[in-house]
Design a protein around this motif. Structure first.
Motif: not given
Length: 402
Positions: A221-225
């Motif tokens: 999820e953090l990579q999507d930010l």
């Protein structure tokens, strides 16, 4: 007519094993992990209907207890050992008022058909071709896209300003200059209801894609930010290149800056910009990458301080936020304080923002080719404070960035 981006069914069995039992037409493997993370398969399911965004798509999920474990050896239903299930639909549209009824109908079909997805598939195809869903021999028409814009105004911005008071100006500044904002709450339902109003601070952009209404601390999820490392190369070139390009040029840029006697700004700092994320997970806050944190439980807004001095000869906005008050902030505060309705508040802030964006465009032209830096703006405007010049530069960069 609309073809849903995907439909999925995820199940947890009596052994606490979570699996995706069916998906149509499909999605990347990492999306599967994200839906499991956000599916509320552990603990209390509250609320059962959630929405969020990942990899350019909105997803709407209905999670529910199945409680269908059967001791009958003749029972061949697919859900006889399932304890919790979730049905999710994906779409390019932000429209909870349309997709919640759809996903609830599909979940009921899942139960009616004891886990067999054929009826769900037929309904998805019928929605794409006819615009309706057949449910228990009746044609059901989901809310029309004609009402989609009304959905954007579902939660009034006054709910946000009532909760955070004058500190709402910090949120206005953060969204206007495309900083990273984390909204945290212990109550997921209240979080999802409030966070959808945040884009109204910058209504002139008409952009709800900044929202990640519900995230967890999982790496996927953090990579999507759009996390990336910021190096001193950004200070010199003003670019937004990838990590490798930044690292290649950081050493030469650093020596150049030292020769000028200026401080670098947050070299090698990881950050992301222009997102508003919601969470109930303290591990997300602990990442320490958020420019602004709005705590719904305390009604407080916290700003992360810049760790180094700002270089006012650079076109690149400071990595850590500098929220210095200007006459524009006082004007925005007055609008927040006097507004008695959603329309009055959004209109007032939008008019102020449009006036600001027009002014920075004029400043860019008046500089006649010079870079738009705080020092150059100060030289042009004369009497304006450095805080005002910095704010105008940061606004210009935000308005002209992708």
């Amino acid at each position: 007519m609309e073809a849903l981006s995907f439909v999925s069914i995820i199940e947890k069995d009596k052994h606490d094993t979570i699996t995706t039992s069916w998906v149509y037409p499909g999605f990347p493997a990492e999306y599967n992990q994200v839906l499991i993370n956000r599916g509320q398969f552990q603990g209390t399911i509250d609320p059962p209907l959630i929405f969020s965004r990942y990899a350019g798509l909105w997803h709407y999920t209905y999670t529910f207890n199945v409680g269908s474990e059967s001791l009958d050896i003749m029972d061949t239903s697919l859900i006889r050992f399932t304890t919790v299930a979730s049905v999710t639909v994906g779409s390019k549209h932000f429209y909870p008022e349309r997709y919640f009824p759809i996903v609830k109908l599909l979940a009921q079909m899942y139960l009616d058909e004891k886990g067999r997805p054929l009826k769900i598939l037929q309904s998805v195809l019928n929605l794409a071709s006819e615009g309706t869903i057949t449910f228990r021999d009746q044609e059901v028409t989901p809310p029309s896209f004609d009402e989609e814009k009304k959905s954007l105004l579902k939660t009034p911005l006054t709910d946000v300003t009532d909760m955070f008071g004058v500190q709402s100006i910090l949120l206005w500044h953060a969204l206007l200059t495309k900083r990273s904002v984390l909204v945290k709450s212990d109550n997921l339902g209240k979080l999802l209801n409030l966070i959808r109003a945040f884009p109204l601070f910058v209504f002139h952009r008409q952009d709800w894609t900044m929202l990640r209404p519900f995230i967890t601390a999982h790496d996927t999820e953090l990579q999507d930010l759009s996390f990336r490392k910021r190096t001193s190369a950004d200070d010199v070139e003003g670019g937004a290149g990838d990590d490798d390009e930044d690292e290649k040029s950081s050493s030469s840029s650093s020596s150049s800056k030292k020769s000028k006697g200026k401080k670098g700004r947050h070299s090698n700092e990881t950050r992301h910009t222009g997102v508003v994320c919601g969470t109930c997970d303290s591990a997300v806050e602990a990442l320490g990458v958020w420019d602004v944190i709005a705590d719904m439980e305390t009604g407080k807004v916290t700003v992360r301080e810049a760790s180094e001095d700002r270089d006012d000869d650079s076109e690149v906005p400071l990595v850590g936020p500098v929220f210095e008050m200007t006459p524009f902030h006082k004007e925005a505060a007055a609008i927040v304080k006097k507004s008695q309705s959603q329309k009055e508040l959004v209109t007032g802030l939008t008019n102020l923002t449009v006036k600001l964006t027009e002014r920075v465009s004029e400043i860019k032209e008046e500089l006649e080719g010079k870079p738009i830096t705080p020092n150059n703006v100060k030289e042009l405007l004369g009497a304006a404070s450095m805080a005002t010049c910095r704010f105008l530069v940061d606004l210009y960069k935000a308005e002209t960035s992708n």
